[in-house]
Design a protein around this motif. Sequence first.
Motif, PDB file in Angstrom:
ATOM      1  N   ARG A  91       0.837  -1.209   0.000  1.00 34.21           N
ATOM      2  CA  ARG A  91       0.000   0.000   0.000  1.00 34.21           C
ATOM      3  C   ARG A  91       0.875   1.264   0.000  1.00 34.21           C
ATOM      4  O   ARG A  91       0.666   2.175  -0.803  1.00 34.21           O
ATOM      5  CB  ARG A  91      -0.895  -0.041   1.248  1.00 34.21           C
ATOM      6  CG  ARG A  91      -1.890   1.070   1.364  1.00 34.21           C
ATOM      7  CD  ARG A  91      -2.643   0.943   2.673  1.00 34.21           C
ATOM      8  NE  ARG A  91      -1.761   1.121   3.821  1.00 34.21           N
ATOM      9  CZ  ARG A  91      -1.497   2.286   4.391  1.00 34.21           C
ATOM     10  NH1 ARG A  91      -2.064   3.378   3.935  1.00 34.21           N
ATOM     11  NH2 ARG A  91      -0.674   2.378   5.416  1.00 34.21           N
TER      12      ARG A  91
ATOM     13  N   GLY B 244      -2.251  13.264   8.352  1.00 35.11           N
ATOM     14  CA  GLY B 244      -2.541  12.054   9.131  1.00 35.11           C
ATOM     15  C   GLY B 244      -1.398  11.068   8.986  1.00 35.11           C
ATOM     16  O   GLY B 244      -1.588   9.892   8.693  1.00 35.11           O
TER      17      GLY B 244
ATOM     18  N   ASP C 151      -0.330  15.688  11.696  1.00 32.70           N
ATOM     19  CA  ASP C 151      -1.319  14.826  12.337  1.00 32.70           C
ATOM     20  C   ASP C 151      -2.143  15.675  13.296  1.00 32.70           C
ATOM     21  O   ASP C 151      -1.660  16.675  13.829  1.00 32.70           O
ATOM     22  CB  ASP C 151      -0.649  13.666  13.091  1.00 32.70           C
ATOM     23  CG  ASP C 151      -1.577  12.473  13.210  1.00 32.70           C
ATOM     24  OD1 ASP C 151      -1.389  11.494  12.464  1.00 32.70           O
ATOM     25  OD2 ASP C 151      -2.522  12.528  14.027  1.00 32.70           O
TER      26      ASP C 151
ATOM     27  N   ASN D   5      -5.355  19.831  12.328  1.00 32.65           N
ATOM     28  CA  ASN D   5      -6.582  19.135  11.914  1.00 32.65           C
ATOM     29  C   ASN D   5      -6.756  19.432  10.428  1.00 32.65           C
ATOM     30  O   ASN D   5      -7.078  20.559  10.056  1.00 32.65           O
ATOM     31  CB  ASN D   5      -7.755  19.680  12.738  1.00 32.65           C
ATOM     32  CG  ASN D   5      -9.080  19.066  12.310  1.00 32.65           C
ATOM     33  OD1 ASN D   5      -9.126  18.215  11.423  1.00 32.65           O
ATOM     34  ND2 ASN D   5     -10.146  19.509  12.929  1.00 32.65           N
TER      35      ASN D   5
ATOM     36  N   ALA E 212      -3.965   9.246   3.711  1.00 30.87           N
ATOM     37  CA  ALA E 212      -4.044   7.780   3.632  1.00 30.87           C
ATOM     38  C   ALA E 212      -4.383   7.156   4.972  1.00 30.87           C
ATOM     39  O   ALA E 212      -3.928   7.611   6.022  1.00 30.87           O
ATOM     40  CB  ALA E 212      -2.705   7.226   3.134  1.00 30.87           C
TER      41      ALA E 212
END
Length: 215
Positions: free
Chosen positions: A5, A23, A46, A74, A91
């Motif tokens: 992945r 993230g 993150d 955020n 992802a």
Amino acid sequence: MFKGRIIEIADYISKNSQVLDIGTDHGYIPLYLLKNKITDKITATDINTKPLLQAKKTLIDYKDLETLKFIKSNGFENIIDIASYQYIIIAGLGGKTIEIILKNYNDNAILILNPTNNEAILRKFLYDNKFKIEDEKLIYENNIYSIIIKAKKQYKVLKYNQRDLVLGPILIKKNNKVISQFFYQKGIYFQNIFLKSKKEEHKELAKIYLSNKLK
Ligand SMILES: C[S@@+](CC[C@H](N)C(=O)[O-])C[C@H]1O[C@@H](n2cnc3c(N)ncnc32)[C@H](O)[C@@H]1O
């Protein structure tokens, strides 16, 4: 450590490009990009402090790199130079969370999205907000299917139908063995759910998934 992945996500990123990884969690995607000399111009973000600290640990060998930044944010909230990024990776987050994050995005980066669920909702958001789906990949590893979507703002109305949303316009075209197996499993899953729920939406989903035939 690097699974298919991550390799497939990184495969979309062109050399020396400016990358924003939203993230980042453990920072494994930035690590792969750095280790493989794809790019060192990376901002890892993150929403939570702990994962960001973990990412800093993972990337400790690169701590003196001026082009590697860590930002607690955020989504795009604390990112000031949004337009400077050529690639934005989101992802391992749910499709609805990715949708919420992208509501504040109006620039031209190539988006590399890897929703863990609700891919149809995400595709609808992309179409409705004039992001063209340029490519999609379906990865199967450790008994888990993972969808990677490459999209870019087009500034023109994009037409779609329910099949495009549920199956994905590119996955329909590619339709290899893994993809048709994924559609079949989803079809059976929704067929079984329909038997209990008797809801038309589940019947419709089963029908769309099972309408696919391997070329
Ligand atoms: C499962 S991890 C994904 C890690 C990595 N991106 C990958 O694909 O391997 C999800 C991460 O997204 C972060 N996250 C969730 N919502 C977010 C948001 N709105 N903005 C930024 N990060 C977020 C979580 O804190 C978590 O560290």
